[in-house]
Design a protein around this motif. Structure first.
Motif, PDB file in Angstrom:
ATOM      1  N   GLU A 172      -7.467   0.572 -22.621  1.00  0.00           N
ATOM      2  CA  GLU A 172      -7.323   2.367 -22.174  1.00  0.00           C
ATOM      3  C   GLU A 172      -7.719   3.166 -23.113  1.00  0.00           C
ATOM      4  N   GLU A 173      -7.537   2.947 -24.517  1.00  0.00           N
ATOM      5  CA  GLU A 173      -8.214   3.651 -25.248  1.00  0.00           C
ATOM      6  C   GLU A 173      -9.837   3.762 -25.455  1.00  0.00           C
ATOM      7  N   TYR A 174     -10.246   2.725 -25.669  1.00  0.00           N
ATOM      8  CA  TYR A 174     -11.908   2.447 -26.242  1.00  0.00           C
ATOM      9  C   TYR A 174     -12.710   1.982 -25.078  1.00  0.00           C
ATOM     10  N   SER A 175     -12.055   1.552 -23.911  1.00  0.00           N
ATOM     11  CA  SER A 175     -13.053   1.042 -22.896  1.00  0.00           C
ATOM     12  C   SER A 175     -13.045   2.120 -21.729  1.00  0.00           C
ATOM     13  N   ASN A 176     -12.524   3.008 -22.076  1.00  0.00           N
ATOM     14  CA  ASN A 176     -12.423   4.077 -20.779  1.00  0.00           C
ATOM     15  C   ASN A 176     -13.487   5.273 -21.043  1.00  0.00           C
ATOM     16  N   SER A 177     -14.500   5.194 -20.071  1.00  0.00           N
ATOM     17  CA  SER A 177     -15.796   6.119 -20.295  1.00  0.00           C
ATOM     18  C   SER A 177     -15.321   7.475 -20.021  1.00  0.00           C
ATOM     19  N   GLN A 178     -14.169   7.711 -19.478  1.00  0.00           N
ATOM     20  CA  GLN A 178     -13.509   9.226 -19.274  1.00  0.00           C
ATOM     21  C   GLN A 178     -12.798   9.581 -20.729  1.00  0.00           C
ATOM     22  N   THR A 202     -12.249  11.631 -23.763  1.00  0.00           N
ATOM     23  CA  THR A 202     -13.111  12.767 -24.128  1.00  0.00           C
ATOM     24  C   THR A 202     -13.574  12.657 -25.671  1.00  0.00           C
ATOM     25  N   ASN A 203     -13.065  11.516 -26.244  1.00  0.00           N
ATOM     26  CA  ASN A 203     -13.826  11.237 -27.733  1.00  0.00           C
ATOM     27  C   ASN A 203     -14.998  10.405 -27.601  1.00  0.00           C
ATOM     28  N   ILE A 204     -15.470   9.992 -26.520  1.00  0.00           N
ATOM     29  CA  ILE A 204     -16.446   9.048 -26.404  1.00  0.00           C
ATOM     30  C   ILE A 204     -17.565   9.746 -27.186  1.00  0.00           C
ATOM     31  N   ARG A 205     -17.571  11.034 -26.597  1.00  0.00           N
ATOM     32  CA  ARG A 205     -18.819  11.687 -27.135  1.00  0.00           C
ATOM     33  C   ARG A 205     -19.073  11.684 -28.721  1.00  0.00           C
ATOM     34  N   LYS A 206     -17.828  12.063 -29.163  1.00  0.00           N
ATOM     35  CA  LYS A 206     -17.969  12.040 -30.642  1.00  0.00           C
ATOM     36  C   LYS A 206     -18.289  10.814 -31.358  1.00  0.00           C
ATOM     37  N   TRP A 207     -17.434   9.559 -30.738  1.00  0.00           N
ATOM     38  CA  TRP A 207     -17.664   8.473 -31.306  1.00  0.00           C
ATOM     39  C   TRP A 207     -19.167   7.827 -31.159  1.00  0.00           C
ATOM     40  N   SER A 208     -19.657   8.517 -30.124  1.00  0.00           N
ATOM     41  CA  SER A 208     -20.955   7.972 -29.893  1.00  0.00           C
ATOM     42  C   SER A 208     -22.146   8.341 -30.912  1.00  0.00           C
ATOM     43  N   ALA A 209     -21.856   9.279 -31.790  1.00  0.00           N
ATOM     44  CA  ALA A 209     -22.840   9.949 -32.912  1.00  0.00           C
ATOM     45  C   ALA A 209     -22.729   8.528 -33.815  1.00  0.00           C
ATOM     46  N   TYR A 210     -21.515   7.589 -33.838  1.00  0.00           N
ATOM     47  CA  TYR A 210     -21.610   6.779 -34.888  1.00  0.00           C
ATOM     48  C   TYR A 210     -21.599   5.227 -34.447  1.00  0.00           C
ATOM     49  N   ILE A 211     -21.230   5.008 -33.092  1.00  0.00           N
ATOM     50  CA  ILE A 211     -21.468   3.831 -32.634  1.00  0.00           C
ATOM     51  C   ILE A 211     -22.118   3.633 -31.388  1.00  0.00           C
ATOM     52  N   ALA A 212     -22.981   2.276 -31.593  1.00  0.00           N
ATOM     53  CA  ALA A 212     -23.886   2.056 -30.480  1.00  0.00           C
ATOM     54  C   ALA A 212     -23.206   1.314 -29.191  1.00  0.00           C
ATOM     55  N   GLY A 213     -23.654   1.643 -28.210  1.00  0.00           N
ATOM     56  CA  GLY A 213     -23.337   0.844 -27.037  1.00  0.00           C
ATOM     57  C   GLY A 213     -22.523   1.464 -26.016  1.00  0.00           C
TER      58      GLY A 213
END
Length: 387
Positions: free
Chosen positions: A173-179, A181-192
């Protein structure tokens, strides 16, 4: 494990009571609520790309077989999809008008807008379904081995299946939910992508020090993910504080390892930023991904940067000049051998026995050009290091 082949279940049967969660991007229930389409050990729905999902519908319309589907019989009145949830969610979305295909003229069409005979063909399509009964370990092992859908399970998806439970549910629910809002920030450091569990895998890798399976086994029945979230956020906060510039090469670095190695050292974000920009502007650096660990390590390990070496033309030119001058003076063409006191003081080395060296070290501002190049015998060059 006991398996029973069912050949009388149709697409219409499956789609009775079909529920799809648009926010989480997964199919939930079907067969009038008796079928759980995506139990927690299943991967996320990844067919929603306008290609794979549409291909499922086109296959049904053309009469192509969808392949075997496997259900796990939980009780007399409860089933869960063991294999086939990507296909089921695809045709379920279409029948409930959440997916459109294109007609021969390229116009989008939902289920309600296609011809009645096509609607009937889809709904009456019978599926080949095996109902399986067995222990949890048998079901999980079978899930690991079947791969009917054509997109292999990755390591984290397999681990989610093996260690399914409240911890995996909360973590997804926290890390596999594409909705999120933190995904964009995390994407700067995490690939995939979140859907393929790469964010969850990264978070688990960091907190477990790369022992993901052991960590998931220990925490399988936890009713919270507090430790996981706290550690993950600590890494992200540390990276974004030390490096105020967000560069594309930061994505996918081993930030968990770097955090453990360097987090107790003080850094000036302003000075770090200046050093990043300086190194990014240096034309001799071949590996920008190494810039960040190079800075964290106090700019000592130049191997991380793969500094561009002297090309063959420069080497040959400098070798010819040094050798001519050495022969004229009766000394070695290795500048350090020439000032030594051993038998090599007058030795003329072949070019293959020599290395090109920066007169002024690159790390101390020396350029990789002919004016800063000298040829040394291999022994002296390797002993010289970064002095």
């Amino acid at each position: 494990m006991i398996t029973t082949l069912k050949t009388d279940i149709t697409v219409k049967d499956i789609c009775e009571g079909f529920v799809y969660n648009e926010l989480e991007g997964k199919g939930l229930f079907g067969l009038s609520g008796r079928l759980t389409i995506q139990p927690e050990y299943q991967r996320n729905y990844i067919y929603a790309d306008g290609k794979k999902d549409v291909a499922v519908i086109e296959s049904i319309l053309k009469g192509y077989p969808l392949g075997l589907i496997y259900f796990n019989k939980v009780s007399d009145n409860a089933l869960e999809v063991l294999d086939g949830q990507q296909r089921i969610t695809s045709f379920g979305r279409f029948v409930t008008n959440k997916l459109a295909i294109r007609d021969e003229n390229g116009r989008p069409q939902t289920f309600n807008s296609i011809a009645a005979d096509k609607q009937k063909k889809i709904l009456q399509t019978k599926l080949l379904i095996y109902e399986c009964e067995g222990t949890e370990s048998e079901i999980k092992e079978w899930f690991r081995t079947i791969n009917i859908a054509g997109v292999p399970l990755n390591n984290q998806e397999l681990l989610n299946a093996v260690y399914s439970g409240p911890f995996v549910t909360l973590a997804k629910e926290e890390y596999s939910n594409s909705q999120n809002t933190n995904i964009r920030k995390w994407s700067a450091y995490i690939a995939g992508s979140a859907n393929r569990q790469e964010f969850l895998e990264c978070a688990l890798d960091w907190v477990s020090k790369s022992n993901i399976g052991d960590y998931m086994s220990c925490h399988r029945y936890d009713d919270n993910i507090n430790e996981l979230k706290t550690y993950f956020n600590s890494v992200i906060d540390w990276v974004s504080t030390v490096f105020t510039d967000v560069e594309s090469e930061m994505r996918g670095l081993e930030w968990g390892r770097l955090y453990e190695t360097y987090r107790k050292q003080p850094y000036s974000p302003k000075e770090v930023s200046q050093e990043v920009q300086k190194l990014y502007a240096d034309p001799y650096i071949k590996n920008r991904k190494g810039v960040f660990e190079f800075i964290l390590g106090r700019s000592t390990d130049t191997k991380l940067l793969e500094v561009r070496v002297f090309d063959e033309a420069i080497k040959k030119s400098v070798y010819a000049i040094q050798t001519a001058e050495a022969k004229e003076k009766g000394i070695s063409n290795c500048l350090l051998c020439a000032i030594g006191h051993d038998a090599n003081k007058t030795k003329i080395w072949n070019i293959t026995d020599m290395d090109a060296d920066h007169v002024a070290a690159w790390s101390k501002g020396g350029a990789t050009d002919i004016n800063n190049c000298q040829m040394l015998c291999k022994t002296h060059n390797r002993a010289k290091g970064n002095r």
